[in-house]
Design a protein around this motif. Structure first.
Motif, mmCIF file in Angstrom:
data_model
loop_
_atom_site.group_PDB
_atom_site.id
_atom_site.type_symbol
_atom_site.label_atom_id
_atom_site.label_comp_id
_atom_site.label_asym_id
_atom_site.label_seq_id
_atom_site.Cartn_x
_atom_site.Cartn_y
_atom_site.Cartn_z
ATOM 1 N N ALA A 136 -21.507 -10.105 -18.398
ATOM 2 C CA ALA A 136 -21.348 -8.859 -19.122
ATOM 3 C C ALA A 136 -20.165 -8.488 -19.705
ATOM 4 N N ALA A 137 -18.938 -8.848 -19.024
ATOM 5 C CA ALA A 137 -17.560 -8.435 -19.433
ATOM 6 C C ALA A 137 -16.998 -9.733 -20.393
ATOM 7 N N SER A 138 -17.881 -10.590 -20.652
ATOM 8 C CA SER A 138 -17.324 -11.831 -21.379
ATOM 9 C C SER A 138 -17.013 -11.318 -22.919
ATOM 10 N N PRO A 139 -15.750 -11.916 -23.292
ATOM 11 C CA PRO A 139 -15.509 -11.581 -24.940
ATOM 12 C C PRO A 139 -16.664 -12.144 -25.792
ATOM 13 N N TYR A 140 -17.416 -13.355 -25.308
ATOM 14 C CA TYR A 140 -18.344 -13.540 -26.249
ATOM 15 C C TYR A 140 -20.029 -12.787 -26.234
ATOM 16 N N LYS A 141 -20.143 -12.244 -27.378
ATOM 17 C CA LYS A 141 -21.194 -11.231 -27.673
ATOM 18 C C LYS A 141 -22.493 -12.002 -27.941
ATOM 19 N N THR A 142 -22.395 -13.220 -28.698
ATOM 20 C CA THR A 142 -23.348 -13.919 -29.239
ATOM 21 C C THR A 142 -23.115 -15.613 -28.893
ATOM 22 N N MET A 143 -24.089 -16.412 -29.439
ATOM 23 C CA MET A 143 -24.006 -17.732 -29.217
ATOM 24 C C MET A 143 -23.007 -18.068 -30.266
ATOM 25 N N PRO A 144 -23.012 -17.799 -31.621
ATOM 26 C CA PRO A 144 -22.065 -18.438 -32.714
ATOM 27 C C PRO A 144 -20.673 -18.054 -32.072
ATOM 28 N N GLU A 145 -20.284 -16.906 -31.308
ATOM 29 C CA GLU A 145 -19.065 -16.712 -30.970
ATOM 30 C C GLU A 145 -18.482 -17.868 -29.814
ATOM 31 N N LEU A 146 -19.402 -17.914 -29.092
ATOM 32 C CA LEU A 146 -19.395 -18.856 -27.914
ATOM 33 C C LEU A 146 -19.016 -20.371 -28.410
ATOM 34 N N ILE A 147 -19.687 -20.626 -29.321
ATOM 35 C CA ILE A 147 -19.764 -21.927 -30.205
ATOM 36 C C ILE A 147 -18.584 -22.385 -30.743
ATOM 37 N N ALA A 148 -17.809 -21.154 -31.571
ATOM 38 C CA ALA A 148 -16.829 -21.021 -32.334
ATOM 39 C C ALA A 148 -15.545 -21.321 -31.725
ATOM 40 N N ALA A 149 -15.568 -20.548 -30.373
ATOM 41 C CA ALA A 149 -14.425 -20.609 -29.320
ATOM 42 C C ALA A 149 -14.401 -21.832 -28.786
ATOM 43 N N ALA A 150 -15.376 -22.555 -28.588
ATOM 44 C CA ALA A 150 -15.516 -23.897 -27.962
ATOM 45 C C ALA A 150 -14.799 -25.028 -28.864
ATOM 46 N N ARG A 151 -15.308 -24.785 -30.261
ATOM 47 C CA ARG A 151 -14.989 -25.585 -31.357
ATOM 48 C C ARG A 151 -13.411 -25.705 -31.527
ATOM 49 N N ALA A 152 -12.736 -24.376 -31.495
ATOM 50 C CA ALA A 152 -11.437 -24.178 -31.529
ATOM 51 C C ALA A 152 -10.826 -24.550 -30.266
ATOM 52 N N ASN A 153 -11.157 -24.693 -29.410
ATOM 53 C CA ASN A 153 -10.557 -24.951 -28.014
ATOM 54 C C ASN A 153 -11.472 -26.256 -27.115
ATOM 55 N N PRO A 154 -11.392 -27.323 -27.741
ATOM 56 C CA PRO A 154 -12.272 -28.542 -26.970
ATOM 57 C C PRO A 154 -11.741 -28.604 -25.566
ATOM 58 N N GLN A 155 -12.622 -28.520 -24.602
ATOM 59 C CA GLN A 155 -12.538 -28.912 -23.207
ATOM 60 C C GLN A 155 -11.810 -27.559 -22.588
ATOM 61 N N LYS A 156 -11.391 -26.485 -23.118
ATOM 62 C CA LYS A 156 -10.535 -25.583 -22.445
ATOM 63 C C LYS A 156 -11.587 -24.614 -21.976
ATOM 64 N N ILE A 157 -12.730 -24.372 -22.535
ATOM 65 C CA ILE A 157 -13.845 -23.361 -22.207
ATOM 66 C C ILE A 157 -14.754 -24.204 -21.183
ATOM 67 N N SER A 158 -14.969 -23.308 -20.137
ATOM 68 C CA SER A 158 -15.768 -23.812 -19.196
ATOM 69 C C SER A 158 -17.256 -23.559 -19.062
ATOM 70 N N TYR A 159 -18.080 -24.186 -18.243
ATOM 71 C CA TYR A 159 -19.156 -23.727 -18.126
ATOM 72 C C TYR A 159 -19.707 -24.379 -16.800
ATOM 73 N N GLY A 160 -20.610 -23.574 -15.930
ATOM 74 C CA GLY A 160 -20.990 -24.019 -14.517
ATOM 75 C C GLY A 160 -22.344 -24.641 -14.533
#
Length: 327
Positions: A136-160
């Motif tokens: 709930a405290a994540s900076p990503y409010k939408t799927m497009p925001e999460l995808i954009a961040a992952a595209r700009a930072n390959p392999q640096k954003i993690s998922y469980g």
């Protein structure tokens, strides 16, 4: 051999066959005469376990015997699957599982079973779309925001995930592949172990079933970014479908089916399948499942067998395409 001896031999043979047939008919007519056990190869409390317990309780009413759920976990579901395979094919040991049975067969060098040869398909039960959840405290409010961040930072954003090769892992990899992005995978020993790190923001997101994330979404600890169904869920009407949020064409459903060891008599399978169908058709059961984001997905044995053949083939192809190593 004299006529008298031949006649006597025929009489004995006829009597033996008659007794055997009578015993079979009697066994069929009285099935089930004792409690039935349903092995669930995942830990208690998750979507698969909870859904199975709801259905099993109603099946017990139809069958006139207790239907007891037993969690037998370990090795990503392999221990429970192998245990069920080795049990007597008498209809008193069943198993409730879903995509795990095809995934583990494809991922393991020696799974110890063949889905299509070692099990009898009793019937499919339910399915549920997955939810993409983040803190709930994540900076990503939408799927497009999460995808954009992952595209700009390959392999640096993690998922469980609940572990390598689990449905949560495969679903996430399918989503990332469809979106054209790469993230760092952090496997845990089950969803329960992963969830605290998702809530705390130590991993950026996870794909989970609604039933096991609902309390944290409702309690304000998780944010739902999207659902993997074709249309929005009634339980989360304001959460968009992933396909409309930057990943066109993507959908994913968890599913559960009921299995028995290979060789269970057809009449016993028919009785079990009939009880399963009646349980899932009960309006009270349907309402209870729907409150957890789950829907009736019943298929009779023949149709379920066809579904399984396709699932096993497509899962093996997918895991090969993803380049996941066999263990």
């Amino acid at each position: 051999m004299t006529h008298t001896v031949v006649t006597a031999a025929r009489t004995v043979l006829f009597a033996t066959l008659s007794l055997t047939f009578a015993a079979q008919v009697s066994a069929s007519d009285t099935y089930p005469s004792r409690p039935i056990r349903v092995v669930v190869p995942v830990a208690a409390g998750g979507w698969g376990d909870a859904s199975t317990r709801i259905v099993a309780q109603r099946m017990a009413e139809e069958l006139g015997q207790p239907v007891v759920v037993e969690n037998r976990t370990g090795a990503g579901g392999l221990l429970g699957i192998r245990h069920t395979k080795a049990e007597a094919p008498d209809g008193y040991t069943l198993m409730s599982t879903g995509g795990t049975i095809a995934i583990q067969q494809a991922l393991s060098n020696d799974p110890g079973y063949d889905t299509l040869k070692d099990f009898t398909a009793v019937g499919s039960m339910v399915r549920s779309p997955a939810i993409v959840v983040t803190s709930a405290a994540s900076p990503y409010k939408t799927m497009p925001e999460l995808i954009a961040a992952a595209r700009a930072n390959p392999q640096k954003i993690s998922y469980g995930s609940a572990g390598v090769g689990t449905t949560t892992h495969i679903a996430a990899e399918m989503l990332l592949r469809k979106a054209g992005v790469k993230m760092m995978h952090v496997p845990y020993k089950g969803n329960g172990a992963a969830m605290p790190d998702v809530i705390a923001g130590r991993v950026s997101f996870m794909i989970d079933a609604y039933g096991s994330s609902a309390s944290n979404i409702g309690g304000g600890r998780l944010r739902a970014l999207g659902v993997t169904s074709d249309t929005p869920m009634n339980a989360l009407p304001n959460v968009p479908v992933v396909a409309s949020e930057g990943v066109p064409g993507f959908k994913y459903y968890y599913w559960l089916g009921l299995f028995a060891p290979a060789g269970v008599p057809p009449d016993v399978v028919a009785k079990l399948s009939g009880a399963l169908k009646k349980a899932l058709s009960d309006p009270k059961i349907e309402a209870r499942l729907q409150s957890d984001g789950t829907e009736n997905a019943f298929m009779a044995p023949a149709e379920f067998s066809t579904f399984l053949r396709k699932e096993v083939a497509e899962t093996a192809s997918l895991i090969n395409d993803l380049g996941l190593p066999k263990e």
